[in-house]
Design a protein around this motif. Sequence first.
Motif, PDB file in Angstrom:
ATOM      1  N   LYS A   7     103.813 -50.007  56.829  1.00 17.79           N
ATOM      2  CA  LYS A   7     102.600 -49.303  56.240  1.00 17.79           C
ATOM      3  C   LYS A   7     101.790 -50.200  55.721  1.00 17.79           C
ATOM      4  CE  LYS A   7     105.250 -44.880  55.487  1.00 17.79           C
ATOM      5  NZ  LYS A   7     105.716 -43.871  54.888  1.00 17.79           N
ATOM      6  N   SER A   8     102.422 -51.072  54.939  1.00 18.14           N
ATOM      7  CA  SER A   8     101.192 -52.253  54.160  1.00 18.14           C
ATOM      8  C   SER A   8     100.386 -53.056  54.937  1.00 18.14           C
ATOM      9  CB  SER A   8     101.990 -53.088  53.176  1.00 18.14           C
ATOM     10  OG  SER A   8     103.033 -53.720  53.859  1.00 18.14           O
ATOM     11  N   PHE A  13      95.342 -54.198  57.399  1.00 22.29           N
ATOM     12  CA  PHE A  13      94.428 -54.051  58.732  1.00 22.29           C
ATOM     13  C   PHE A  13      93.275 -53.443  58.878  1.00 22.29           C
ATOM     14  CE2 PHE A  13      93.499 -52.727  63.289  1.00 22.29           C
ATOM     15  CZ  PHE A  13      93.328 -53.914  63.677  1.00 22.29           C
ATOM     16  N   LEU A  14      93.616 -51.958  58.394  1.00 22.97           N
ATOM     17  CA  LEU A  14      92.413 -51.334  58.327  1.00 22.97           C
ATOM     18  C   LEU A  14      91.448 -51.519  57.038  1.00 22.97           C
ATOM     19  CD1 LEU A  14      94.167 -47.726  58.975  1.00 22.97           C
ATOM     20  CD2 LEU A  14      92.722 -49.154  60.549  1.00 22.97           C
ATOM     21  N   LYS A  15      92.042 -52.042  55.875  1.00 23.40           N
ATOM     22  CA  LYS A  15      91.055 -52.275  54.910  1.00 23.40           C
ATOM     23  C   LYS A  15      90.112 -53.590  55.215  1.00 23.40           C
ATOM     24  CE  LYS A  15      91.278 -53.634  49.933  1.00 23.40           C
ATOM     25  NZ  LYS A  15      92.246 -53.780  48.905  1.00 23.40           N
ATOM     26  N   LYS A  16      90.796 -54.393  55.963  1.00 24.19           N
ATOM     27  CA  LYS A  16      89.991 -55.685  56.468  1.00 24.19           C
ATOM     28  C   LYS A  16      88.789 -55.167  57.379  1.00 24.19           C
ATOM     29  CE  LYS A  16      93.480 -59.181  55.865  1.00 24.19           C
ATOM     30  NZ  LYS A  16      94.298 -60.122  56.655  1.00 24.19           N
ATOM     31  N   GLY A  18      87.294 -52.559  56.951  1.00 25.45           N
ATOM     32  CA  GLY A  18      86.487 -51.478  56.180  1.00 25.45           C
ATOM     33  C   GLY A  18      86.796 -49.926  56.174  1.00 25.45           C
ATOM     34  N   MET A  19      87.969 -49.944  56.712  1.00 31.05           N
ATOM     35  CA  MET A  19      88.463 -48.378  56.931  1.00 31.05           C
ATOM     36  C   MET A  19      89.728 -48.178  55.937  1.00 31.05           C
ATOM     37  SD  MET A  19      86.286 -47.180  59.117  1.00 31.05           S
ATOM     38  CE  MET A  19      87.088 -45.910  59.686  1.00 31.05           C
ATOM     39  N   ARG A  20      89.782 -46.862  55.655  1.00 26.54           N
ATOM     40  CA  ARG A  20      91.165 -46.467  54.804  1.00 26.54           C
ATOM     41  C   ARG A  20      92.045 -45.510  55.864  1.00 26.54           C
ATOM     42  NH1 ARG A  20      89.049 -43.860  49.564  1.00 26.54           N
ATOM     43  NH2 ARG A  20      89.788 -42.033  50.418  1.00 26.54           N
ATOM     44  N   CYS A  21      93.050 -45.240  55.360  1.00 24.81           N
ATOM     45  CA  CYS A  21      94.020 -44.599  56.235  1.00 24.81           C
ATOM     46  C   CYS A  21      94.675 -43.261  55.498  1.00 24.81           C
ATOM     47  CB  CYS A  21      95.147 -45.209  57.036  1.00 24.81           C
ATOM     48  SG  CYS A  21      96.132 -46.201  55.833  1.00 24.81           S
ATOM     49  N   SER A  22      94.763 -42.201  56.378  1.00 21.37           N
ATOM     50  CA  SER A  22      95.615 -41.071  55.658  1.00 21.37           C
ATOM     51  C   SER A  22      96.894 -41.258  55.794  1.00 21.37           C
ATOM     52  CB  SER A  22      95.076 -39.669  56.453  1.00 21.37           C
ATOM     53  OG  SER A  22      95.659 -39.946  57.755  1.00 21.37           O
ATOM     54  N   THR A  23      97.644 -40.559  54.981  1.00 25.91           N
ATOM     55  CA  THR A  23      99.004 -40.615  54.864  1.00 25.91           C
ATOM     56  C   THR A  23      99.652 -40.084  56.317  1.00 25.91           C
ATOM     57  OG1 THR A  23      99.213 -38.311  53.699  1.00 25.91           O
ATOM     58  CG2 THR A  23      99.398 -40.487  52.332  1.00 25.91           C
ATOM     59  N   GLU A  24      98.835 -39.067  56.788  1.00 25.07           N
ATOM     60  CA  GLU A  24      99.461 -38.712  58.393  1.00 25.07           C
ATOM     61  C   GLU A  24      99.269 -39.770  59.435  1.00 25.07           C
ATOM     62  OE1 GLU A  24      96.968 -37.068  56.322  1.00 25.07           O
ATOM     63  OE2 GLU A  24      98.016 -35.549  55.624  1.00 25.07           O
ATOM     64  N   LEU A  25      98.741 -40.772  58.985  1.00 25.98           N
ATOM     65  CA  LEU A  25      98.329 -41.768  60.000  1.00 25.98           C
ATOM     66  C   LEU A  25      99.617 -42.439  60.382  1.00 25.98           C
ATOM     67  CD1 LEU A  25      96.442 -43.532  61.922  1.00 25.98           C
ATOM     68  CD2 LEU A  25      96.232 -44.989  60.201  1.00 25.98           C
ATOM     69  N   TYR A  26     100.460 -42.673  59.217  1.00 25.81           N
ATOM     70  CA  TYR A  26     101.703 -43.448  59.338  1.00 25.81           C
ATOM     71  C   TYR A  26     102.636 -42.720  60.292  1.00 25.81           C
ATOM     72  CZ  TYR A  26      99.595 -46.024  55.717  1.00 25.81           C
ATOM     73  OH  TYR A  26      98.996 -46.918  54.750  1.00 25.81           O
ATOM     74  N   ALA A  27     102.899 -41.528  60.009  1.00 22.33           N
ATOM     75  CA  ALA A  27     103.902 -40.756  60.825  1.00 22.33           C
ATOM     76  C   ALA A  27     103.343 -40.723  62.424  1.00 22.33           C
ATOM     77  CB  ALA A  27     104.309 -39.501  60.522  1.00 22.33           C
ATOM     78  N   ALA A  28     102.011 -40.290  62.667  1.00 20.63           N
ATOM     79  CA  ALA A  28     101.411 -40.534  64.117  1.00 20.63           C
ATOM     80  C   ALA A  28     101.757 -41.705  64.609  1.00 20.63           C
ATOM     81  CB  ALA A  28     100.149 -40.140  64.099  1.00 20.63           C
ATOM     82  N   LEU A  29     101.329 -42.837  63.949  1.00 13.68           N
ATOM     83  CA  LEU A  29     101.548 -44.128  64.773  1.00 13.68           C
ATOM     84  C   LEU A  29     102.872 -44.612  64.904  1.00 13.68           C
ATOM     85  CD1 LEU A  29     100.051 -46.718  65.289  1.00 13.68           C
ATOM     86  CD2 LEU A  29     100.123 -47.454  62.951  1.00 13.68           C
ATOM     87  N   ASP A  30     103.823 -44.102  64.121  1.00 14.49           N
ATOM     88  CA  ASP A  30     105.313 -44.308  64.161  1.00 14.49           C
ATOM     89  C   ASP A  30     105.607 -43.728  65.604  1.00 14.49           C
ATOM     90  OD1 ASP A  30     107.508 -45.967  62.847  1.00 14.49           O
ATOM     91  OD2 ASP A  30     108.403 -44.017  62.787  1.00 14.49           O
TER      92      ASP A  30
END
Length: 57
Positions: A7-8, A13-16, A18-30
């Motif tokens: 997750k970190s 990666f997204l922060k670099k 210029g983006m942020r991620c929702s908590t739901e992104l992690y489960a979907a990406l996994d």
Amino acid sequence: MASLIVKSAVAEFLKKKGMRCSTELYAALDKAVAAKLDRALERAKKNKRSTVMEQDL
């Protein structure tokens, strides 16, 4: 099942970019990574290999 993503690392990666991620992104990406790996291992099995290789992706 243990998570397949770090997750970190995803957040960094997204922060670099210029983006942020929702908590739901992690489960979907996994889930997406697991599905991709399942397809890759099936391809390796069809090719009579026990090693998943780059070309299986």
